[in-house]
Design a protein around this motif. Sequence first.
Motif, PDB file in Angstrom:
ATOM      1  N   THR A  42      -0.998  30.615  58.985  1.00 11.94           N
ATOM      2  CA  THR A  42      -1.804  31.607  59.696  1.00 11.94           C
ATOM      3  C   THR A  42      -1.391  33.016  59.278  1.00 11.94           C
ATOM      4  O   THR A  42      -0.329  33.225  58.690  1.00 11.94           O
ATOM      5  N   HIS A  43      -2.220  33.959  59.651  1.00 13.26           N
ATOM      6  CA  HIS A  43      -2.025  35.355  59.291  1.00 13.26           C
ATOM      7  C   HIS A  43      -0.692  35.900  59.805  1.00 13.26           C
ATOM      8  O   HIS A  43      -0.062  36.742  59.183  1.00 13.26           O
ATOM      9  N   SER A  44      -0.253  35.381  60.969  1.00  7.22           N
ATOM     10  CA  SER A  44       0.976  35.920  61.565  1.00  7.22           C
ATOM     11  C   SER A  44       2.243  35.314  60.969  1.00  7.22           C
ATOM     12  O   SER A  44       3.343  35.729  61.300  1.00  7.22           O
ATOM     13  N   ASP A  45       2.100  34.322  60.098  1.00  7.68           N
ATOM     14  CA  ASP A  45       3.284  33.751  59.459  1.00  7.68           C
ATOM     15  C   ASP A  45       3.924  34.782  58.529  1.00  7.68           C
ATOM     16  O   ASP A  45       3.286  35.748  58.120  1.00  7.68           O
ATOM     17  N   LEU A  46       5.168  34.518  58.216  1.00  9.26           N
ATOM     18  CA  LEU A  46       5.892  35.374  57.287  1.00  9.26           C
ATOM     19  C   LEU A  46       6.173  34.541  56.037  1.00  9.26           C
ATOM     20  O   LEU A  46       6.541  33.367  56.144  1.00  9.26           O
ATOM     21  N   ARG A  47       5.946  35.135  54.881  1.00 10.99           N
ATOM     22  CA  ARG A  47       6.185  34.401  53.633  1.00 10.99           C
ATOM     23  C   ARG A  47       7.339  35.061  52.875  1.00 10.99           C
ATOM     24  O   ARG A  47       7.380  36.283  52.740  1.00 10.99           O
ATOM     25  N   ILE A  48       8.281  34.260  52.430  1.00 11.73           N
ATOM     26  CA  ILE A  48       9.397  34.789  51.637  1.00 11.73           C
ATOM     27  C   ILE A  48       9.351  34.134  50.262  1.00 11.73           C
ATOM     28  O   ILE A  48       9.433  32.905  50.148  1.00 11.73           O
ATOM     29  N   GLN A  49       9.204  34.970  49.243  1.00 10.31           N
ATOM     30  CA  GLN A  49       9.200  34.436  47.876  1.00 10.31           C
ATOM     31  C   GLN A  49      10.638  34.428  47.358  1.00 10.31           C
ATOM     32  O   GLN A  49      11.333  35.431  47.478  1.00 10.31           O
ATOM     33  N   PHE A  50      11.067  33.309  46.832  1.00 10.64           N
ATOM     34  CA  PHE A  50      12.454  33.237  46.352  1.00 10.64           C
ATOM     35  C   PHE A  50      12.515  32.807  44.889  1.00 10.64           C
ATOM     36  O   PHE A  50      11.602  32.140  44.389  1.00 10.64           O
ATOM     37  N   SER A  51      13.637  33.186  44.250  1.00  9.67           N
ATOM     38  CA  SER A  51      13.868  32.752  42.874  1.00  9.67           C
ATOM     39  C   SER A  51      14.471  31.351  42.874  1.00  9.67           C
ATOM     40  O   SER A  51      14.080  30.491  42.102  1.00  9.67           O
ATOM     41  N   ALA A  52      15.448  31.154  43.766  1.00  8.89           N
ATOM     42  CA  ALA A  52      16.075  29.834  43.885  1.00  8.89           C
ATOM     43  C   ALA A  52      16.503  29.635  45.331  1.00  8.89           C
ATOM     44  O   ALA A  52      16.720  30.607  46.064  1.00  8.89           O
ATOM     45  N   LEU A  53      16.619  28.376  45.717  1.00  6.71           N
ATOM     46  CA  LEU A  53      16.969  28.069  47.102  1.00  6.71           C
ATOM     47  C   LEU A  53      17.869  26.831  47.119  1.00  6.71           C
ATOM     48  O   LEU A  53      17.542  25.815  46.498  1.00  6.71           O
ATOM     49  N   ILE A  54      19.024  26.970  47.768  1.00  8.27           N
ATOM     50  CA  ILE A  54      19.888  25.794  47.980  1.00  8.27           C
ATOM     51  C   ILE A  54      19.662  25.374  49.431  1.00  8.27           C
ATOM     52  O   ILE A  54      20.142  26.033  50.349  1.00  8.27           O
TER      53      ILE A  54
END
Length: 409
Positions: free
Chosen positions: A3-15
């Motif tokens: 939904t519009h109220s969600d927050l999106r975090i773009q990452f390079s890598a994730l453990i």
Amino acid sequence: MNTHSDLRIQFSALIPMTGSVMENGDLVIRDGLIHAIETRKAQPQESTVIDLSDHLLLPGFINAHCHLSLSCLKGKVPKTERFTDWVRALLKISADIPFMEKLAGIRAGAQEMLSSGVTTLADYISQAELFPEYAELPLRKILFLETLGFNANRVQYVCKEVEAILDSHASHRNAIFQFGLAPHAPYSVSPYLFKALKSLAQQRKLPFSCHVAEFPEEIRFLREGGGEMEAFLIERGVFDENWNPPETGVLQYLDSLDVLQDLVAVHLNHIESSDLELMQQHHTGAVFCPGSTQWFDRKKNLPLRKILNMGITAGLGTDSLASNESLNFLRELKIAEMLIPEISRMEWLEMATRGGAKILESTAGIIRPGAPADLIGFHLSSKPTRYEDIPFDKSRQHVDFSMIAGQQI
Ligand SMILES: [Zn+2]
């Protein structure tokens, strides 16, 4: 459907601490929780996007043992040969510290933890008047009410007091503020009080923790009685003349009291191999405090390799600034691997996140849908050979991103 109220975090890598490293993806955060882990979206629909496409993300660190209210004692308590002399010095010095200085210490200590990646703090605290200060801290907190009471006649009084504190401060409890119970140690809490507090913890579904086998004199006191420990209790006017030493090891003693189940056992420097089976049987969690172990120059520390090999869950703690130079958690990781080199970096990270969370019965410490959005990030200037080396890099004193319950700190 996001939904519009969600927050999106773009990452390079994730453990994620639940499986292998993921690269070039997005995390979707909703209502303080991780909602989804997705492949990179070229045109995200969320109104808020945080670009961490040059960052490594991990679950935030869990400081599984601390006494934040002693932060004002930083550099003030001398190192002594005997543990009881250190306690004497600590009590004497802390008695003269003004309340405002204590509050300032709490704030500064919390800041040091936050900036080094701690998102959950498990803290021993004996002064309820400090709760409002703790409530203001953005950290996720489990406050263990620390209790003393070696004399058997203290049981009812202490339990009533603990219940009154829990009831009168119930309003502080929320998603990031929980209570636990912590009888201080087997040499400072009577067997009756141990049992009574354990039953209270079970009734109220609170985590239960205590210091265990921290120094050799504690072992001697339980096996033989007398000695430096008894002299100290007599001097403090709290010794119980009717007390008989159980003549066993510490974990056997705690088992005889039925308090080992799910116990968060801190230190464990002087346990025996046979104790590990008891821990395994009762899902006892172990907390290793690297900086404090180094500060005391302990000649013996917990058999962590064996503990992990047996599938016993372990976490890491800073302990207090009365026995550590810093609450910087990245420093703890570096000291940890120096003290026990046979443990791998992924294992240290596991203890610093998922392990600590598990023993504290917290849902944090991992990155997967449904888990709290407690995240830390490290800026990457190039792709590393192994992502798990990043938090151990000597030049890194701080994290570059921090989020607790979906709120960027
Ligand atoms: Zn401690």
